[in-house]
Motif scaffolding. Structure first.
Motif, PDB file in Angstrom:
ATOM      1  N   ASP A  80       0.814  -1.128   0.033  1.00 11.81           N
ATOM      2  CA  ASP A  80       0.155  -0.039  -0.098  1.00 11.81           C
ATOM      3  C   ASP A  80       0.964   1.268  -0.033  1.00 11.81           C
ATOM      4  O   ASP A  80       1.678   1.432   0.948  1.00 11.81           O
ATOM      5  N   PRO A  81       0.646   2.091  -1.225  1.00  8.65           N
ATOM      6  CA  PRO A  81       1.762   3.226  -0.955  1.00  8.65           C
ATOM      7  C   PRO A  81       1.588   4.286   0.143  1.00  8.65           C
ATOM      8  O   PRO A  81       2.237   4.933   0.126  1.00  8.65           O
ATOM      9  N   ALA A  82       0.466   4.096   0.860  1.00  8.13           N
ATOM     10  CA  ALA A  82       0.264   5.077   2.134  1.00  8.13           C
ATOM     11  C   ALA A  82       1.373   4.553   3.180  1.00  8.13           C
ATOM     12  O   ALA A  82       1.699   5.356   3.957  1.00  8.13           O
ATOM     13  N   ASN A  83       1.852   3.158   3.105  1.00  9.09           N
ATOM     14  CA  ASN A  83       2.826   2.791   3.943  1.00  9.09           C
ATOM     15  C   ASN A  83       4.188   3.225   3.611  1.00  9.09           C
ATOM     16  O   ASN A  83       4.409   3.388   2.480  1.00  9.09           O
ATOM     17  N   LEU A  84       5.092   3.117   4.509  1.00 11.79           N
ATOM     18  CA  LEU A  84       6.471   3.651   4.125  1.00 11.79           C
ATOM     19  C   LEU A  84       7.276   2.560   3.447  1.00 11.79           C
ATOM     20  O   LEU A  84       7.878   2.463   2.476  1.00 11.79           O
ATOM     21  N   CYS A  85       6.989   1.264   4.147  1.00 10.14           N
ATOM     22  CA  CYS A  85       7.749  -0.004   3.320  1.00 10.14           C
ATOM     23  C   CYS A  85       7.390  -1.298   3.973  1.00 10.14           C
ATOM     24  O   CYS A  85       6.590  -1.191   4.891  1.00 10.14           O
ATOM     25  N   GLY A  86       7.699  -2.246   3.480  1.00 13.70           N
ATOM     26  CA  GLY A  86       7.594  -3.539   4.077  1.00 13.70           C
ATOM     27  C   GLY A  86       8.893  -4.034   4.595  1.00 13.70           C
ATOM     28  O   GLY A  86       9.822  -3.706   4.410  1.00 13.70           O
ATOM     29  N   VAL A  87       8.710  -4.950   5.596  1.00 13.78           N
ATOM     30  CA  VAL A  87       9.972  -5.735   6.288  1.00 13.78           C
ATOM     31  C   VAL A  87       9.599  -6.980   6.498  1.00 13.78           C
ATOM     32  O   VAL A  87       8.544  -7.493   7.131  1.00 13.78           O
ATOM     33  N   ILE A  88      10.568  -7.804   6.226  1.00  9.89           N
ATOM     34  CA  ILE A  88      10.530  -9.292   6.586  1.00  9.89           C
ATOM     35  C   ILE A  88      11.750  -9.754   7.486  1.00  9.89           C
ATOM     36  O   ILE A  88      12.811  -9.752   7.003  1.00  9.89           O
ATOM     37  N   PHE A  89      11.418 -10.148   8.619  1.00  2.00           N
ATOM     38  CA  PHE A  89      12.653 -10.288   9.608  1.00  2.00           C
ATOM     39  C   PHE A  89      13.035 -11.953   9.638  1.00  2.00           C
ATOM     40  O   PHE A  89      12.232 -12.883   9.465  1.00  2.00           O
ATOM     41  N   PHE A  90      14.196 -12.192   9.585  1.00  2.02           N
ATOM     42  CA  PHE A  90      14.754 -13.439   9.835  1.00  2.02           C
ATOM     43  C   PHE A  90      15.791 -13.703  10.636  1.00  2.02           C
ATOM     44  O   PHE A  90      16.675 -12.712  11.314  1.00  2.02           O
ATOM     45  N   ASN A  91      16.258 -14.855  11.026  1.00  2.00           N
ATOM     46  CA  ASN A  91      17.460 -15.145  11.975  1.00  2.00           C
ATOM     47  C   ASN A  91      18.067 -16.463  11.661  1.00  2.00           C
ATOM     48  O   ASN A  91      17.929 -16.932  10.362  1.00  2.00           O
ATOM     49  N   ASN A  92      19.173 -16.896  12.364  1.00  2.00           N
ATOM     50  CA  ASN A  92      19.769 -18.045  12.058  1.00  2.00           C
ATOM     51  C   ASN A  92      18.910 -19.466  11.526  1.00  2.00           C
ATOM     52  O   ASN A  92      19.548 -20.327  10.820  1.00  2.00           O
ATOM     53  N   VAL A  93      17.631 -19.594  12.131  1.00  2.00           N
ATOM     54  CA  VAL A  93      16.789 -20.348  11.907  1.00  2.00           C
ATOM     55  C   VAL A  93      15.849 -20.492  11.011  1.00  2.00           C
ATOM     56  O   VAL A  93      15.201 -21.312  10.473  1.00  2.00           O
ATOM     57  N   GLY A  94      15.136 -19.105  10.781  1.00  2.00           N
ATOM     58  CA  GLY A  94      14.086 -19.002   9.627  1.00  2.00           C
ATOM     59  C   GLY A  94      13.756 -17.710   9.766  1.00  2.00           C
ATOM     60  O   GLY A  94      14.327 -16.347  10.113  1.00  2.00           O
TER      61      GLY A  94
ATOM     62  N   THR B 212       5.116   9.637  11.745  1.00  2.00           N
ATOM     63  CA  THR B 212       4.572   8.363  11.878  1.00  2.00           C
ATOM     64  C   THR B 212       4.205   7.780  10.563  1.00  2.00           C
ATOM     65  O   THR B 212       3.748   8.297   9.754  1.00  2.00           O
ATOM     66  N   TYR B 213       4.616   6.164  10.574  1.00  2.00           N
ATOM     67  CA  TYR B 213       4.731   5.506   9.210  1.00  2.00           C
ATOM     68  C   TYR B 213       4.126   4.267   9.504  1.00  2.00           C
ATOM     69  O   TYR B 213       4.115   3.529  10.531  1.00  2.00           O
ATOM     70  N   GLY B 214       3.312   3.660   8.571  1.00  2.00           N
ATOM     71  CA  GLY B 214       2.950   2.344   8.413  1.00  2.00           C
ATOM     72  C   GLY B 214       4.134   1.324   7.727  1.00  2.00           C
ATOM     73  O   GLY B 214       4.740   1.775   6.908  1.00  2.00           O
ATOM     74  N   ILE B 215       4.239   0.429   8.692  1.00  2.00           N
ATOM     75  CA  ILE B 215       5.262  -0.588   8.116  1.00  2.00           C
ATOM     76  C   ILE B 215       4.578  -2.023   8.125  1.00  2.00           C
ATOM     77  O   ILE B 215       4.074  -2.532   8.913  1.00  2.00           O
ATOM     78  N   GLU B 216       4.780  -2.666   6.942  1.00  2.00           N
ATOM     79  CA  GLU B 216       4.065  -3.680   6.658  1.00  2.00           C
ATOM     80  C   GLU B 216       4.925  -5.058   7.063  1.00  2.00           C
ATOM     81  O   GLU B 216       6.000  -5.072   6.515  1.00  2.00           O
TER      82      GLU B 216
END
Ligand code: PYC
Length: 341
Positions: free
Chosen positions: A84-98, A124-128
């Motif tokens: 959604d262009p109203a949000n700043l960005c998306g983010v997908i977090f990961f670690n050593n196992v997944g 203030t920003y929306g983060i997906e």
């Protein structure tokens, strides 16, 4: 050919985050290719990307976050264009196992990194994320307040058996990831860095015991974080020790863990809406948390027991950028995909 990834490293109260800002998979393509769900279901679209990453890009995940380029203590973050262009960005977090659902310290690190890059100003920003859109209020170059996903107590008085010592009784709760939360038993010793080996032994046993005894979330989700509590130093309501899914401990008070904690306090009638809770980590770093009940228009999250109070936690903390680096992946490097565990 050498593959290059530009990363911004930060730490949040001692807990590191490596944000990939350039190179790697084509996320614009992954967000649409093969996706058959509703176009506006942002969380589902990000979960679709996670499945593609798990299928096709495991080498990169391990290469970015495991030795020799990093270590199991780090959390990685893919930066995505917003659905959604109203949000700043998306983010997908990961670690050593997944992959993680959400990551509180990582979102604080993300905002400090975007401020460093000049891609976010105070506001203030929306983060997906794969578990929903969170709000991030950047207060200055380092401080951010996160409005996390709805969080809730799932079960209380859950007894987790241990070999050769008494079971530990605590709560199962959702704060963007799944947690078992309990008062640290006296025999665990103090929540101090000097006592790390004993704390790791106990929490790893609790994690394994829940798996062995089928203690899960409502849809069979693995309870992959364990959070023990004790009294905090003056000015803190509590101190914690948090075991992460891959066997490392959180150097910060854990944003999703603190969200799960305030959801439990709310459900047990121990914290009023708007009241602050200062959560201290094993390293002494702190987050300030509070919660608001969901509004009548907001749907209770999937898995929240009927009649249970679901809350929206706010978490405030500080992060600092500590690296601006290009990682190199050489096809001839035998440890291109990390040292196998
Ligand atoms: O801050 O939510 C958090 C987190 C999860 C795992 C490590 N940190």
């Amino acid at each position: 050919m050498l593959e290059r990834l530009r990363v911004i490293d930060s730490h949040t109260g001692g807990e590191p985050t490596r944000l990939v800002i350039d190179g790697g998979p084509d996320f614009q393509r992954l967000l649409t290719e093969g996706y058959v769900g509703p176009a506006d279901d942002i969380a589902q679209r990000l979960r679709h990307v996670v499945r593609a990453l798990e299928r096709d890009h495991e080498d990169l995940r391990r290469g970015i976050i495991c030795e020799p380029r990093s270590s199991e203590h780090w959390v990685g973050a893919w930066l995505l264009p917003p659905v959604d262009p109203a949000n700043l960005c998306g983010v997908i977090f990961f670690n050593n196992v997944g992959y993680l659902g959400m990551c509180g310290h990582g979102t604080l690190g993300l905002m400090a990194s975007l401020a460093y890059l000049g891609r976010a100003n105070v506001g203030t920003y929306g983060i997906e994320t794969p578990v929903g859109v969170v709000q991030a209020e950047l207060r200055d170059a380092h401080h951010t307040t996160i409005g996390n996903v709805p969080s809730f107590l799932y079960r209380s008085d859950v007894s987790v058996p241990l070999v050769d010592r008494a079971s530990v009784v605590g709560d199962l709760a959702w704060g963007g990831n799944w947690f078992f939360l309990a008062q640290a038993p006296a025999e665990a010793g103090p929540l101090t860095l000097a006592n790390l080996p004993g704390l790791l032994r106990l929490t790893l046993e609790l994690q394994a015991s829940m798996e062995a005894h089928g203690i899960t979330g409502p849809q069979g989700e693995r309870i992959d974080h364990v959070e023990l509590f004790a009294a905090g130093e003056p000015g803190a309501d509590s101190r914690n020790f948090v075991l992460c899914p891959g066997g490392a401990y959180d150097r910060s008070p854990c944003g999703t863990g603190t969200s799960a904690k305030v959801a439990c306090l709310a459900a047990h009638g121990k914290l009023a809406s708007g009241q602050t809770w200062v959560q201290e980590s094993i390293t002494g770093s702190r987050f300030t948390a509070s919660y608001q009940p969901l509004t009548a228009a907001e749907k209770a999250p999937a898995g929240c027991p009927v009649g249970m109070l679901a809350v929206r936690p706010s978490i405030t903390g500080a992060a600092h950028v500590c690296g601006d680096t290009t990682l190199i992946f050489d096809p001839q490097d035998p440890f291109r995909a990390g040292i196998p565990a």
